[in-house]
Design an enzyme around this catalytic site. Sequence first.
Site, PDB file in Angstrom:
ATOM      1  N   ASP A  80       0.820  -1.213   0.000  1.00 22.23           N
ATOM      2  CA  ASP A  80       0.000   0.000   0.000  1.00 22.23           C
ATOM      3  C   ASP A  80       0.858   1.270   0.000  1.00 22.23           C
ATOM      4  O   ASP A  80       2.007   1.279   0.441  1.00 22.23           O
ATOM      5  CB  ASP A  80      -0.902   0.036   1.242  1.00 22.23           C
ATOM      6  CG  ASP A  80      -2.065  -0.925   1.129  1.00 22.23           C
ATOM      7  OD1 ASP A  80      -2.094  -1.715   0.156  1.00 22.23           O
ATOM      8  OD2 ASP A  80      -2.938  -0.911   2.025  1.00 22.23           O
ATOM      9  N   ASP A  81       0.211   2.325  -0.483  1.00 22.59           N
ATOM     10  CA  ASP A  81       0.658   3.719  -0.299  1.00 22.59           C
ATOM     11  C   ASP A  81       1.736   4.184  -1.267  1.00 22.59           C
ATOM     12  O   ASP A  81       2.165   5.322  -1.199  1.00 22.59           O
ATOM     13  CB  ASP A  81       1.157   3.982   1.129  1.00 22.59           C
ATOM     14  CG  ASP A  81       0.099   3.714   2.173  1.00 22.59           C
ATOM     15  OD1 ASP A  81      -1.083   3.669   1.793  1.00 22.59           O
ATOM     16  OD2 ASP A  81       0.451   3.544   3.348  1.00 22.59           O
ATOM     17  N   HIS A 131      -5.851   3.044  -4.454  1.00 28.86           N
ATOM     18  CA  HIS A 131      -5.845   3.278  -3.007  1.00 28.86           C
ATOM     19  C   HIS A 131      -6.236   4.731  -2.723  1.00 28.86           C
ATOM     20  O   HIS A 131      -5.760   5.315  -1.753  1.00 28.86           O
ATOM     21  CB  HIS A 131      -4.459   2.954  -2.456  1.00 28.86           C
ATOM     22  CG  HIS A 131      -4.425   2.717  -0.967  1.00 28.86           C
ATOM     23  ND1 HIS A 131      -5.356   1.933  -0.315  1.00 28.86           N
ATOM     24  CD2 HIS A 131      -3.558   3.148  -0.010  1.00 28.86           C
ATOM     25  CE1 HIS A 131      -5.063   1.893   0.976  1.00 28.86           C
ATOM     26  NE2 HIS A 131      -3.983   2.626   1.190  1.00 28.86           N
ATOM     27  N   HIS A 135      -5.447   9.450  -0.041  1.00 32.14           N
ATOM     28  CA  HIS A 135      -5.490   8.650   1.172  1.00 32.14           C
ATOM     29  C   HIS A 135      -6.376   9.195   2.302  1.00 32.14           C
ATOM     30  O   HIS A 135      -5.977   9.189   3.468  1.00 32.14           O
ATOM     31  CB  HIS A 135      -4.064   8.468   1.704  1.00 32.14           C
ATOM     32  CG  HIS A 135      -3.881   7.181   2.477  1.00 32.14           C
ATOM     33  ND1 HIS A 135      -4.114   7.091   3.824  1.00 32.14           N
ATOM     34  CD2 HIS A 135      -3.470   5.944   2.070  1.00 32.14           C
ATOM     35  CE1 HIS A 135      -3.837   5.855   4.238  1.00 32.14           C
ATOM     36  NE2 HIS A 135      -3.457   5.135   3.192  1.00 32.14           N
ATOM     37  N   HIS A 232       3.718  -2.577   3.099  1.00 38.26           N
ATOM     38  CA  HIS A 232       3.782  -1.200   2.590  1.00 38.26           C
ATOM     39  C   HIS A 232       5.107  -0.983   1.862  1.00 38.26           C
ATOM     40  O   HIS A 232       6.153  -1.467   2.314  1.00 38.26           O
ATOM     41  CB  HIS A 232       3.652  -0.182   3.725  1.00 38.26           C
ATOM     42  CG  HIS A 232       2.338  -0.242   4.448  1.00 38.26           C
ATOM     43  ND1 HIS A 232       2.060  -1.173   5.419  1.00 38.26           N
ATOM     44  CD2 HIS A 232       1.205   0.519   4.315  1.00 38.26           C
ATOM     45  CE1 HIS A 232       0.823  -0.996   5.867  1.00 38.26           C
ATOM     46  NE2 HIS A 232       0.282   0.022   5.218  1.00 38.26           N
TER      47      HIS A 232
END
Length: 708
Positions: A80-81, A131, A135, A232
């Site tokens: 993620d991210d 995603h 965020h 991540h």
Amino acid sequence: MPPLRLRRLLPLVLLLAMMAMLMLRGYVHSEILADHRIRAEAPADRVPRQILDGGPVVDTRGGRATSLDVPDHRIVLTFDDGPDPKWTPEVLDVLKKHHAHAVFFITGTMASRYPDLVQRMVDEGHEIGLHTFNHPDLSYQSKRRIDWELTQNQLALEGAAGIRTSLFRPPYSSSADALDNASWPVTRYVGSRGYLTVLTTADSEDWRRPGVRQVIRNATPKAGRGAIVLMHDSGGDRAQTVRALDTYLPGLRKQGYAFQNLTEALEAPSAHTPVTGADLWKGRAWVFLVTTADDLTGVLVVGLAAIGVLVLARFGLMLLLSAVHTRRTRRRGFTRGPDAPVTAPVSVLVPAYNEAKCIENTVRSLMRSEHPIEVVVIDDGSADGTARIVEDLALPGVRVVRQHNAGKPAALNRGIANARHDLIVMMDGDTVFEPATVGELVQPFADPAVGAVAGNAKVGNKDTLIGAWQHIEYVMGFNLDRRMYDVLRCMPTIPGAVGAFRRSALNRVGGMSDDTLAEDTDITMALHRDGWKVVYAEKARAWTEAPESVQQLWSQRYRWCYGTMQAIWKHRRAVVEKGPSGRFGRVGLPLVSLFMVLAPLLAPLIDLFLVYGLLFGPTGRTVAAWFGVLAVQAGCAAYAFVLDRERLTPLISLPLQQILYRQLMYVVLLQSWITALTGGRLRWQKLRRKGQVAAPPGESTVAERSAA
């Protein structure tokens, strides 16, 4: 559109473009739309039981509510991210080393900034999921904001890799049994937009950085079961994640696990759809603009640092060297007295072109001179009766020389040829002298090495806002500069409003030249290169009529800036020459280029980044830095006003003056560069005068004396 108007328009367009790029940079870096709220756990009574007890892949497309699980001995690694410029390549390297696939849930902000990493993910067989753009916790957001987050995220993916995806992971999500009454409506709505919601089975908790062994334990499923594992590749230090992967992948592969994309594990069609046509070009345009904005911002930050150094260096030099100049002047002085004062008569040249409103005040001010003078008014083809006005005055020692309009340099050369004395003072036709001005101006000629003297030009019409701003500029920006240049022996300009020359010096350099629009700067640089001293006489005050409108101010500064650039270019060989010319070339020309050309061109960055900081942060530090620069300027201005014995009241408008002048000088300088690069050549631009400067402050006007 006329070429001159285009040259004026282009600098404004460039300034707006830079501002737009900064705004885009702030927008993409999540500094304006970021929402860091995270909702606490809520009841889950509205979430279907089959979803809470089901697998991590939730399908709410078409109004259904089903879930899927990953088959045994299959692991879907998810990251993620990202992408992150440091950690994502390291993660990809480890995955490639161990022949493993994964799903990267990218944010739009990061994908827009690092599109090459997204393309690498796709090229190496990994799957991409959304995603959101920046965020936020979607349970706090409206449907409109959710649509925007998805659309912008897809746009970034389209521009980076030319694909769309049907996979989505909400920020701050975890496993299916953590869905609640706040997050479930988001899941249903996202499904109605065509997305599969991908949650997790195992959370490595690598974001806590618990250690490599703990990351591996957290990410390892039990009893050979399949899993979607959360890791991540961005958002902080991911060194433990990278090290854990290098051990985790071969270890679980030995246990019979396969590391696949989500659709590979589910034996479903690929989540990727190629994008073509307008959508593809929109995405590419977006990525190009974001990349350009980031690159440009980096350049502008360097420019901001440069202007910061230049501003502080200039003010530091001005304060230090002005103090040195003041001590020298007090110790040595250029006053008349027992130290062999200069008493030789002087020829005062007054070039005039359509100066009917001002010329009488100018000539009458000279008649009050305490030093013996002759006055030569050179009428450069005036059409308003300027010459006749002077002749009708019938003042002793005043002569009029007429010529066809040929420009100021030609008028001054005509005046030099008609002057009777060896010391020559030049002034403008809209300027008035104090009685002591000529005497103070010629005293430095007691030194036979002095070839020219710069006087102290002051604004006479300072009762308007623009006039007050120019008054600040003259006192601080010009006269404080001249003290500095005087100490460094590289005075760049003898002001046309009040300057004195030795005839032999003028003859040796060929007189006034029309090669540039700044003949005063040109002749000053020529005298330096010929080995003459050029000094500053601060007590030789002249009062001039400054432009009263922005249009007139623009025209004047445009001519000054363009002429200064021409003069620098004309005398550029001084940099490599020897003797006095080389000294001026290696000291004077760089200082003039830095402080009069480069600094004003970069100065608007101070205000651009002020706006950026106010909108995107860090607001406190930005405001403190801006006011810090202003405080330095105010201190220098106050010091200059004290040296010139001026009231400090006009400094109240200094903040506004600095903001507006910076933008004006940027536009003027950039316009000058454009004119130079396009081969344009400006003609002499005559400013409209109103004759408001009748006499120096404290003296009666011509009309008042006549009435008396």
